[in-house]
Design a protein around this motif. Sequence first.
Motif, short mmCIF file in Angstrom:
data_model
loop_
_atom_site.label_atom_id
_atom_site.label_comp_id
_atom_site.label_asym_id
_atom_site.label_seq_id
_atom_site.Cartn_x
_atom_site.Cartn_y
_atom_site.Cartn_z
N ARG A 164 5.17 7.71 0.47
CA ARG A 164 4.54 8.45 -0.64
C ARG A 164 5.59 9.04 -1.58
O ARG A 164 5.33 9.22 -2.77
N ASN A 165 6.75 9.39 -1.04
CA ASN A 165 7.77 10.09 -1.83
C ASN A 165 8.68 9.17 -2.64
O ASN A 165 9.56 9.66 -3.34
N LEU A 166 8.48 7.87 -2.58
CA LEU A 166 9.30 6.99 -3.44
C LEU A 166 8.96 7.30 -4.89
O LEU A 166 7.80 7.45 -5.24
N PRO A 167 9.97 7.38 -5.76
CA PRO A 167 9.71 7.76 -7.16
C PRO A 167 9.13 6.61 -8.00
O PRO A 167 8.68 6.82 -9.12
N TYR A 168 9.14 5.40 -7.45
CA TYR A 168 8.61 4.21 -8.14
C TYR A 168 7.44 3.64 -7.35
O TYR A 168 7.18 4.08 -6.21
N ILE A 169 6.75 2.65 -7.91
CA ILE A 169 5.69 1.95 -7.18
C ILE A 169 6.18 0.54 -6.88
O ILE A 169 6.63 -0.18 -7.79
N GLY A 170 6.16 0.18 -5.60
CA GLY A 170 6.69 -1.12 -5.21
C GLY A 170 5.75 -1.86 -4.27
O GLY A 170 4.89 -1.27 -3.63
N ILE A 171 5.96 -3.18 -4.21
CA ILE A 171 5.18 -4.01 -3.29
C ILE A 171 5.83 -3.91 -1.91
O ILE A 171 7.03 -4.13 -1.77
N LEU A 172 5.00 -3.58 -0.92
CA LEU A 172 5.50 -3.42 0.44
C LEU A 172 5.74 -4.79 1.06
O LEU A 172 4.90 -5.69 0.94
N ASP A 173 6.88 -4.95 1.72
CA ASP A 173 7.19 -6.21 2.38
C ASP A 173 6.18 -6.47 3.51
O ASP A 173 5.90 -5.57 4.30
N GLU A 174 5.68 -7.70 3.57
CA GLU A 174 4.65 -8.04 4.59
C GLU A 174 5.15 -7.79 6.02
O GLU A 174 4.36 -7.52 6.91
N SER A 175 6.46 -7.92 6.23
CA SER A 175 7.00 -7.75 7.59
C SER A 175 6.68 -6.37 8.16
O SER A 175 6.64 -6.18 9.36
N VAL A 176 6.43 -5.40 7.28
CA VAL A 176 6.15 -4.04 7.74
C VAL A 176 4.78 -3.96 8.43
O VAL A 176 4.61 -3.23 9.39
N TYR A 177 3.81 -4.74 7.94
CA TYR A 177 2.47 -4.63 8.54
C TYR A 177 1.95 -5.89 9.21
O TYR A 177 0.84 -5.91 9.73
N SER A 178 2.74 -6.97 9.24
CA SER A 178 2.20 -8.23 9.78
C SER A 178 2.34 -8.37 11.29
O SER A 178 1.75 -9.25 11.89
N ASN A 179 3.14 -7.49 11.94
CA ASN A 179 3.20 -7.64 13.40
C ASN A 179 2.93 -6.33 14.13
O ASN A 179 2.70 -5.31 13.54
#
Length: 179
Positions: A164-179
């Motif tokens: 939430r605290n990132l100052p920009y909006i970015g696409i989350l890498d799939e590896s974070v939620y795919s396993n």
Amino acid sequence: MHKDIKKILLSADEIKKIVSELAEKINADFKGQPTVAIVLLKGSMFFAADLMRELTMPVSLDFMKLSSYGNETNSSGIVKILLDTSVELEGKNLLIIEDIVDSGRTLLKVQNMLKDRSPKCVRICTLLDKPDRREADVYVDYVGSVIPNEFVVGYGLDYAEQYRNLPYIGILDESVYSN
Ligand code: IMP
Ligand code: MG
């Protein structure tokens, strides 16, 4: 850039510009009429804090908290109310402030609930819109940026309460939620 971010979609400067443009439109439409800003927690708090500081009408602040996501990247479809507003809304101009419209279910529920309280008007402002995912028929008055069907984080938006605290909006890498 954070290691879990695949691509930056909106930089901090781009967000700032979008917020100012939204505020300009809202200020022109509301014409100085007193308004209650209803911020949908938690994701919208960064956006709301920046937007509200550029609003020129008398504006009071209230919060609602709804839940439909859990820890997943897909909505469960059931919208629960975890926190309701605390001020009188009858006869008031309401501005709902949302971070992102995805299926639209959250906003439809909020909009219907608030309309039942006899406000003068209910308008919706969202920073981001993912129209590809829309399921509920909800009209959004102010849209900051239309984005592709990707899971994004930052500037208030989370995945499992992180980023939430990132100052920009970015696409989350799939590896974070795919396993
Ligand atoms: P909706 O009810 O499906 O429109 O979901 C809206 C809510 O889901 C938003 O207020 C966000 O909290 C969350 N959400 C939807 N898409 C994303 C995303 O890409 N990243 C982070 N949260 C999201
Ligand atoms: Mg969320």
